[in-house]
Design a protein around this motif. Structure first.
Motif, PDB file in Angstrom:
ATOM      1  N   ALA A   1       0.820  -1.219   0.000  1.00 28.18           N
ATOM      2  CA  ALA A   1       0.000   0.000   0.000  1.00 28.18           C
ATOM      3  C   ALA A   1       0.848   1.261   0.000  1.00 28.18           C
ATOM      4  CB  ALA A   1      -0.937  -0.005   1.212  1.00 28.18           C
ATOM      5  N   SER A   2       1.990   1.227   0.681  1.00 28.44           N
ATOM      6  CA  SER A   2       2.838   2.420   0.748  1.00 28.44           C
ATOM      7  C   SER A   2       3.434   2.741  -0.620  1.00 28.44           C
ATOM      8  CB  SER A   2       3.951   2.228   1.787  1.00 28.44           C
ATOM      9  OG  SER A   2       4.814   1.171   1.417  1.00 28.44           O
ATOM     10  N   ILE A   3       3.788   1.707  -1.393  1.00 22.00           N
ATOM     11  CA  ILE A   3       4.326   1.927  -2.732  1.00 22.00           C
ATOM     12  C   ILE A   3       3.228   2.402  -3.680  1.00 22.00           C
ATOM     13  CG2 ILE A   3       5.308   0.762  -4.751  1.00 22.00           C
ATOM     14  CD1 ILE A   3       6.981  -0.898  -2.873  1.00 22.00           C
ATOM     15  N   ALA A   4       2.048   1.812  -3.560  1.00 19.48           N
ATOM     16  CA  ALA A   4       0.924   2.254  -4.388  1.00 19.48           C
ATOM     17  C   ALA A   4       0.603   3.716  -4.113  1.00 19.48           C
ATOM     18  CB  ALA A   4      -0.299   1.381  -4.107  1.00 19.48           C
ATOM     19  N   ASP A   5       0.637   4.093  -2.843  1.00 18.73           N
ATOM     20  CA  ASP A   5       0.362   5.481  -2.483  1.00 18.73           C
ATOM     21  C   ASP A   5       1.444   6.405  -3.020  1.00 18.73           C
ATOM     22  OD1 ASP A   5      -1.177   7.499  -0.949  1.00 18.73           O
ATOM     23  OD2 ASP A   5       0.640   7.617   0.258  1.00 18.73           O
ATOM     24  N   TYR A   6       2.684   5.941  -3.023  1.00 24.57           N
ATOM     25  CA  TYR A   6       3.785   6.745  -3.574  1.00 24.57           C
ATOM     26  C   TYR A   6       3.582   6.988  -5.074  1.00 24.57           C
ATOM     27  CZ  TYR A   6       8.360   8.046  -5.354  1.00 24.57           C
ATOM     28  OH  TYR A   6       9.375   8.689  -6.012  1.00 24.57           O
ATOM     29  N   LEU A   7       3.163   5.946  -5.786  1.00 25.74           N
ATOM     30  CA  LEU A   7       2.932   6.105  -7.216  1.00 25.74           C
ATOM     31  C   LEU A   7       1.809   7.106  -7.490  1.00 25.74           C
ATOM     32  CD1 LEU A   7       3.175   2.399  -8.471  1.00 25.74           C
ATOM     33  CD2 LEU A   7       4.853   4.215  -8.781  1.00 25.74           C
ATOM     34  N   LEU A   8       0.796   7.088  -6.629  1.00 21.67           N
ATOM     35  CA  LEU A   8      -0.342   7.980  -6.812  1.00 21.67           C
ATOM     36  C   LEU A   8      -0.053   9.399  -6.337  1.00 21.67           C
ATOM     37  CD1 LEU A   8      -3.211   5.581  -5.685  1.00 21.67           C
ATOM     38  CD2 LEU A   8      -2.783   6.409  -8.008  1.00 21.67           C
TER      39      LEU A   8
ATOM     40  N   LEU B   1       0.401   4.019   6.837  1.00 17.34           N
ATOM     41  CA  LEU B   1      -1.015   3.701   6.692  1.00 17.34           C
ATOM     42  C   LEU B   1      -1.924   4.838   7.126  1.00 17.34           C
ATOM     43  CD1 LEU B   1      -3.099   1.662   5.842  1.00 17.34           C
ATOM     44  CD2 LEU B   1      -2.942   0.599   8.103  1.00 17.34           C
ATOM     45  N   SER B   2      -1.569   5.532   8.201  1.00 12.78           N
ATOM     46  CA  SER B   2      -2.420   6.620   8.681  1.00 12.78           C
ATOM     47  C   SER B   2      -2.525   7.735   7.646  1.00 12.78           C
ATOM     48  CB  SER B   2      -1.872   7.172  10.004  1.00 12.78           C
ATOM     49  OG  SER B   2      -0.567   7.706   9.826  1.00 12.78           O
ATOM     50  N   GLU B   3      -1.414   8.022   6.956  1.00 12.55           N
ATOM     51  CA  GLU B   3      -1.426   9.048   5.916  1.00 12.55           C
ATOM     52  C   GLU B   3      -2.213   8.576   4.696  1.00 12.55           C
ATOM     53  OE1 GLU B   3      -0.185  12.106   6.073  1.00 12.55           O
ATOM     54  OE2 GLU B   3       0.517  11.828   8.126  1.00 12.55           O
ATOM     55  N   ILE B   4      -2.082   7.300   4.389  1.00 13.87           N
ATOM     56  CA  ILE B   4      -2.820   6.736   3.249  1.00 13.87           C
ATOM     57  C   ILE B   4      -4.321   6.824   3.505  1.00 13.87           C
ATOM     58  CG2 ILE B   4      -3.270   4.630   1.930  1.00 13.87           C
ATOM     59  CD1 ILE B   4      -0.373   3.804   2.480  1.00 13.87           C
ATOM     60  N   VAL B   5      -4.717   6.537   4.738  1.00 11.48           N
ATOM     61  CA  VAL B   5      -6.133   6.621   5.111  1.00 11.48           C
ATOM     62  C   VAL B   5      -6.636   8.044   4.923  1.00 11.48           C
ATOM     63  CG1 VAL B   5      -7.752   6.494   7.057  1.00 11.48           C
ATOM     64  CG2 VAL B   5      -6.100   4.654   6.676  1.00 11.48           C
ATOM     65  N   ASP B   6      -5.849   9.028   5.343  1.00 18.53           N
ATOM     66  CA  ASP B   6      -6.247  10.429   5.193  1.00 18.53           C
ATOM     67  C   ASP B   6      -6.487  10.789   3.732  1.00 18.53           C
ATOM     68  OD1 ASP B   6      -6.255  11.048   7.864  1.00 18.53           O
ATOM     69  OD2 ASP B   6      -4.194  11.796   7.892  1.00 18.53           O
ATOM     70  N   ARG B   7      -5.694  10.210   2.827  1.00 21.21           N
ATOM     71  CA  ARG B   7      -5.789  10.587   1.418  1.00 21.21           C
ATOM     72  C   ARG B   7      -6.824   9.773   0.645  1.00 21.21           C
ATOM     73  NH1 ARG B   7      -0.224  11.655   2.189  1.00 21.21           N
ATOM     74  NH2 ARG B   7       0.424   9.508   1.852  1.00 21.21           N
TER      75      ARG B   7
ATOM     76  N   ARG C   1      -8.305  -3.458   9.402  1.00 27.98           N
ATOM     77  CA  ARG C   1      -9.556  -2.881   8.907  1.00 27.98           C
ATOM     78  C   ARG C   1      -9.276  -1.671   8.021  1.00 27.98           C
ATOM     79  NH1 ARG C   1     -11.914  -3.775  14.077  1.00 27.98           N
ATOM     80  NH2 ARG C   1     -11.744  -1.559  14.575  1.00 27.98           N
ATOM     81  N   LEU C   2      -8.333  -0.839   8.440  1.00 25.04           N
ATOM     82  CA  LEU C   2      -7.990   0.341   7.653  1.00 25.04           C
ATOM     83  C   LEU C   2      -7.358  -0.053   6.318  1.00 25.04           C
ATOM     84  CD1 LEU C   2      -6.520   2.697  10.410  1.00 25.04           C
ATOM     85  CD2 LEU C   2      -8.743   2.875   9.282  1.00 25.04           C
ATOM     86  N   LEU C   3      -6.475  -1.033   6.362  1.00 24.74           N
ATOM     87  CA  LEU C   3      -5.818  -1.488   5.139  1.00 24.74           C
ATOM     88  C   LEU C   3      -6.847  -2.036   4.150  1.00 24.74           C
ATOM     89  CD1 LEU C   3      -3.208  -2.036   3.586  1.00 24.74           C
ATOM     90  CD2 LEU C   3      -3.039  -4.232   4.778  1.00 24.74           C
ATOM     91  N   THR C   4      -7.775  -2.827   4.672  1.00 24.75           N
ATOM     92  CA  THR C   4      -8.834  -3.374   3.825  1.00 24.75           C
ATOM     93  C   THR C   4      -9.679  -2.262   3.221  1.00 24.75           C
ATOM     94  OG1 THR C   4      -8.944  -5.370   5.204  1.00 24.75           O
ATOM     95  CG2 THR C   4     -10.819  -4.933   3.766  1.00 24.75           C
ATOM     96  N   ALA C   5      -9.904  -1.211   4.003  1.00 22.11           N
ATOM     97  CA  ALA C   5     -10.758  -0.112   3.557  1.00 22.11           C
ATOM     98  C   ALA C   5     -10.127   0.706   2.444  1.00 22.11           C
ATOM     99  CB  ALA C   5     -11.103   0.788   4.740  1.00 22.11           C
ATOM    100  N   VAL C   6      -8.796   0.851   2.454  1.00 21.77           N
ATOM    101  CA  VAL C   6      -8.135   1.706   1.449  1.00 21.77           C
ATOM    102  C   VAL C   6      -7.579   0.916   0.264  1.00 21.77           C
ATOM    103  CG1 VAL C   6      -7.527   3.438   3.162  1.00 21.77           C
ATOM    104  CG2 VAL C   6      -5.881   1.635   2.611  1.00 21.77           C
ATOM    105  N   ALA C   7      -7.463  -0.402   0.394  1.00 21.14           N
ATOM    106  CA  ALA C   7      -6.834  -1.202  -0.664  1.00 21.14           C
ATOM    107  C   ALA C   7      -7.566  -1.069  -1.993  1.00 21.14           C
ATOM    108  CB  ALA C   7      -6.773  -2.671  -0.239  1.00 21.14           C
TER     109      ALA C   7
ATOM    110  N   LEU D   1      -6.910   2.316  -3.606  1.00 13.09           N
ATOM    111  CA  LEU D   1      -5.550   2.400  -4.153  1.00 13.09           C
ATOM    112  C   LEU D   1      -5.448   1.673  -5.489  1.00 13.09           C
ATOM    113  CD1 LEU D   1      -3.420   1.793  -0.922  1.00 13.09           C
ATOM    114  CD2 LEU D   1      -3.568   3.921  -2.225  1.00 13.09           C
ATOM    115  N   GLN D   2      -6.022   0.487  -5.547  1.00 11.65           N
ATOM    116  CA  GLN D   2      -5.962  -0.285  -6.787  1.00 11.65           C
ATOM    117  C   GLN D   2      -6.748   0.396  -7.906  1.00 11.65           C
ATOM    118  OE1 GLN D   2      -5.985  -4.799  -6.067  1.00 11.65           O
ATOM    119  NE2 GLN D   2      -6.804  -4.036  -4.132  1.00 11.65           N
ATOM    120  N   GLU D   3      -7.901   0.957  -7.558  1.00 10.56           N
ATOM    121  CA  GLU D   3      -8.686   1.682  -8.561  1.00 10.56           C
ATOM    122  C   GLU D   3      -7.951   2.944  -9.013  1.00 10.56           C
ATOM    123  OE1 GLU D   3     -12.404   2.348  -6.656  1.00 10.56           O
ATOM    124  OE2 GLU D   3     -13.204   0.356  -7.159  1.00 10.56           O
ATOM    125  N   GLY D   4      -7.274   3.615  -8.064  1.00 10.02           N
ATOM    126  CA  GLY D   4      -6.518   4.809  -8.414  1.00 10.02           C
ATOM    127  C   GLY D   4      -5.390   4.510  -9.377  1.00 10.02           C
ATOM    128  N   LEU D   5      -4.686   3.417  -9.153  1.00 14.38           N
ATOM    129  CA  LEU D   5      -3.609   3.017 -10.059  1.00 14.38           C
ATOM    130  C   LEU D   5      -4.162   2.725 -11.454  1.00 14.38           C
ATOM    131  CD1 LEU D   5      -1.520   0.613  -7.777  1.00 14.38           C
ATOM    132  CD2 LEU D   5      -0.908   2.936  -8.476  1.00 14.38           C
TER     133      LEU D   5
END
Length: 204
Positions: free
Chosen positions: A62-69, A78-84, A133-139, A142-146
């Motif tokens: 998730a951290s790499i996916a978020d970096y690409l986005l 993860l906390s920053e990814i959730v915010d975004r 739960r948070l990871l499941t919620a943002v995964a 992230l995949q759709e964003g990519l």
């Protein structure tokens, strides 16, 4: 901890009776043919390699996916990814979860704030479950964003395989020829020193 989005398994690796369960769990993760989604893949890779197990075929970090986005973001935890990427309902649930399991103070307005658990494993389990739960919620986001940004193929063809390559390199370590390294360092110093002296003279 491992979750499929509907069920969660938490294993206390510090307890001797959990060793067999942990062994089964690691072997299952290692041989899993689907996509393993994790907030940061590197620690998991090191654990699997230390156990003598191969790495999963498909890793979604998730951290790499978020970096690409959002390469310009300062943090990709993860906390920053959730915010975004999380919905407002997920963010509100995360805030509510963070209030659970701690001692109520005079500043708390809610009367139903639970007292902090005294069992260290329970505290760790609660924290792990919240993270899952948070990871499941943002995964999904992230995949759709990519996919929408045309970055899915870059992630799948380059970034994901590179995770495994770098993990193996870090685990194996590297050999350094100390004598050759010193020789090159001395040679570089001979070349740099005159240039540095000339620069000082020119600026004097």
């Amino acid at each position: 901890g491992v979750s499929d989005g509907a069920h969660t398994i938490l294993v206390d690796l510090s307890r001797a009776q959990s060793e067999a369960t942990a062994d089964v769990l690691l072997k299952w993760i290692s041989s899993f043919t689907g996509r393993v989604i994790i907030s940061s893949a590197k620690p998991l890779c090191h654990i699997l390699l230390s156990a003598g197990l191969p790495l999963p075929a498909q890793l979604f970090d998730a951290s790499i996916a978020d970096y690409l986005l959002d390469a310009g973001a300062r943090n990709h935890d993860l906390s920053e990814i959730v915010d975004r990427h999380a919905t407002e309902s997920v963010k509100n649930a995360a805030i509510a979860d963070s209030r659970k399991g701690r001692q109520k103070t005079m500043f708390d307005e809610d009367d139903d704030v639970a007292a902090a658990p005294t069992d260290p494993f329970q505290e760790s389990a609660n924290r792990c479950e919240r993270q899952l739960r948070l990871l499941t919620a943002v995964a999904k986001g992230l995949q759709e964003g990519l996919q929408e940004d045309g970055l899915a193929s870059l992630h799948d063809a380059l970034e994901s395989p590179l995770i495994r390559v770098l993990a193996r390199m870090e685990y194996a370590g590297i050999s350094v020829d100390v004598t050759e390294l010193k020789r090159q360092s001395d040679l570089a110093a001979v070349e740099i020193d005159p240039t540095f002296s000339k620069t000082l003279e020119a600026n004097a």
